[in-house]
Scaffold this motif. Sequence first.
Motif, mmCIF file in Angstrom:
data_model
loop_
_atom_site.group_PDB
_atom_site.id
_atom_site.type_symbol
_atom_site.label_atom_id
_atom_site.label_comp_id
_atom_site.label_asym_id
_atom_site.label_seq_id
_atom_site.Cartn_x
_atom_site.Cartn_y
_atom_site.Cartn_z
ATOM 1 N N ASN A 249 0.822 -1.211 0.000
ATOM 2 C CA ASN A 249 0.000 0.000 0.000
ATOM 3 C C ASN A 249 0.859 1.265 0.000
ATOM 4 N N GLY A 250 1.937 1.207 -0.757
ATOM 5 C CA GLY A 250 2.781 2.385 -0.936
ATOM 6 C C GLY A 250 3.774 2.639 0.168
ATOM 7 N N VAL A 251 3.733 1.854 1.252
ATOM 8 C CA VAL A 251 4.699 2.011 2.346
ATOM 9 C C VAL A 251 5.893 1.100 2.061
ATOM 10 N N HIS A 252 7.092 1.636 2.215
ATOM 11 C CA HIS A 252 8.325 0.911 1.923
ATOM 12 C C HIS A 252 8.804 0.182 3.175
ATOM 13 N N TYR A 253 8.937 -1.141 3.057
ATOM 14 C CA TYR A 253 9.325 -1.978 4.188
ATOM 15 C C TYR A 253 10.708 -2.573 3.954
ATOM 16 N N PHE A 254 11.529 -2.531 4.991
ATOM 17 C CA PHE A 254 12.883 -3.074 4.929
ATOM 18 C C PHE A 254 13.083 -4.036 6.102
ATOM 19 N N ILE A 255 13.565 -5.232 5.815
ATOM 20 C CA ILE A 255 14.083 -6.092 6.882
ATOM 21 C C ILE A 255 15.595 -5.938 6.873
ATOM 22 N N VAL A 256 16.145 -5.494 8.009
ATOM 23 C CA VAL A 256 17.580 -5.237 8.147
ATOM 24 C C VAL A 256 18.253 -6.520 8.636
ATOM 25 N N ASN A 257 19.199 -7.018 7.876
ATOM 26 C CA ASN A 257 19.870 -8.266 8.211
ATOM 27 C C ASN A 257 20.621 -8.166 9.545
ATOM 28 N N SER A 258 20.801 -9.305 10.192
ATOM 29 C CA SER A 258 21.559 -9.360 11.438
ATOM 30 C C SER A 258 22.994 -8.897 11.233
ATOM 31 N N ALA A 259 23.507 -8.198 12.213
ATOM 32 C CA ALA A 259 24.907 -7.791 12.197
ATOM 33 C C ALA A 259 25.849 -8.984 12.339
ATOM 34 N N THR A 260 25.328 -10.128 12.813
ATOM 35 C CA THR A 260 26.188 -11.168 13.362
ATOM 36 C C THR A 260 26.095 -12.518 12.685
ATOM 37 N N TYR A 261 24.882 -13.036 12.439
ATOM 38 C CA TYR A 261 24.775 -14.405 11.956
ATOM 39 C C TYR A 261 23.429 -14.662 11.300
ATOM 40 N N VAL A 262 23.365 -15.773 10.572
ATOM 41 C CA VAL A 262 22.103 -16.320 10.085
ATOM 42 C C VAL A 262 21.879 -17.633 10.819
ATOM 43 N N TYR A 263 20.601 -17.936 11.087
ATOM 44 C CA TYR A 263 20.288 -19.175 11.786
ATOM 45 C C TYR A 263 19.556 -20.118 10.839
ATOM 46 N N SER A 264 20.095 -21.327 10.686
ATOM 47 C CA SER A 264 19.426 -22.372 9.927
ATOM 48 C C SER A 264 19.315 -23.579 10.841
ATOM 49 N N ASP A 265 20.207 -24.544 10.711
ATOM 50 C CA ASP A 265 20.255 -25.649 11.654
ATOM 51 C C ASP A 265 20.919 -25.228 12.962
ATOM 52 N N LYS A 266 21.719 -24.170 12.867
ATOM 53 C CA LYS A 266 22.390 -23.566 14.019
ATOM 54 C C LYS A 266 22.827 -22.171 13.594
ATOM 55 N N HIS A 268 25.207 -19.490 12.141
ATOM 56 C CA HIS A 268 26.350 -19.417 11.229
ATOM 57 C C HIS A 268 26.818 -17.961 11.193
ATOM 58 N N PHE A 269 28.041 -17.719 11.645
ATOM 59 C CA PHE A 269 28.499 -16.362 11.913
ATOM 60 C C PHE A 269 29.230 -15.738 10.729
ATOM 61 N N TYR A 270 29.028 -14.411 10.589
ATOM 62 C CA TYR A 270 29.763 -13.611 9.624
ATOM 63 C C TYR A 270 31.130 -13.244 10.203
ATOM 64 N N THR A 271 32.058 -12.909 9.312
ATOM 65 C CA THR A 271 33.373 -12.488 9.785
ATOM 66 C C THR A 271 33.355 -11.047 10.306
ATOM 67 N N ASP A 272 32.656 -10.168 9.611
ATOM 68 C CA ASP A 272 32.607 -8.746 9.962
ATOM 69 C C ASP A 272 31.152 -8.310 10.121
ATOM 70 N N PRO A 273 30.922 -7.168 10.763
ATOM 71 C CA PRO A 273 29.543 -6.761 11.046
ATOM 72 C C PRO A 273 28.790 -6.259 9.816
ATOM 73 N N LEU A 274 27.488 -6.520 9.806
ATOM 74 C CA LEU A 274 26.599 -5.919 8.825
ATOM 75 C C LEU A 274 25.841 -4.770 9.486
ATOM 76 N N PHE A 275 25.695 -3.679 8.746
ATOM 77 C CA PHE A 275 24.959 -2.503 9.205
ATOM 78 C C PHE A 275 24.682 -1.640 7.995
#
Length: 318
Positions: A249-266, A268-275
Amino acid sequence: MQKRRQFMKNLGVTTAGVLAARNIFAIPKNPQAKKRLKIGVISDLHHMQFGQDEVARLRGFMDEVIKAEPDFIIQCGDFCRPQKSDGIMAEWNRFKGLKYHVLGNHDMDVCSKETIMKFWDMPERYYSFDLEGYHFVVMDRNFLKKDDGTIADYNNSNWGPLPSPKRSFIDQEQLDWLKSDLEAAKFPVIVFMHQPVFLSDYFDELGNADEILKIFDQANFAAKKQGKTSGVTAVFMGHDHDDRYGVRNGVHYFIVNSATYVYSDKAHFYTDPLFAFITLDPSGKLVMEGRSTTYRPEVPEMIQSRFPSRITDRKLDL
């Protein structure tokens, strides 16, 4: 996990129709804004949740904040616990400008809302403020729905054992406040929250998101009818550890990724921060400057290819 991923595959069929509506309430040219406004945003740091000391990760963000000198910074929840987090707060407070917090579910893993808010020096669990011709709203989605239909604050992981449909609610007091706050807004509105109300593949953990979206729609319809520029224009969310953008409805939505990791079976960490840094321009443009990184070497290639380690740059000429 398979059920959630299949849902997103199905969602992809319908998303195009949603995206086509992008001009209904797009961020207008804003004559009330006198300058470009820059915001530093980070989400889902998860300090000490898996025994990981994330001070160095936050330092990577704060070093860039000090260089960029944004108008304010904000973290979108799941930041830290009060225990063993003095180093995190010392890093956060290196920036002497305006700083804002959003409550996330894991911030109450080992304490009450009141405890973590006091630790962060966060006066209110939900609030709004005006700055440079924009109205900013911060929401608290951290309520559980009890069997009798009443809701209660997240507190010491009381939400964890519950089935997903009983999570991510907001209270009636906040719903009433949100409606009144948007009605009184004089400037374009930017919203921050932790749990998404749109785009999420946690489709069974939306709480009363439909009530929130209805309030957004009503506020925007009223603003458009009255020829005002004070409608909800963009919403920034965390929680899903993913990088997404869409329009409803014309509103812009953003999901901001984790600074640290993604979770699947456990985890899983990134080397550097996301922001990311977000720039709001009086001409009606929104620019999101995201960061990309790599995974730690032990993370399987299947995870790396399935879950991109980035926050995407987006330049929206609205």
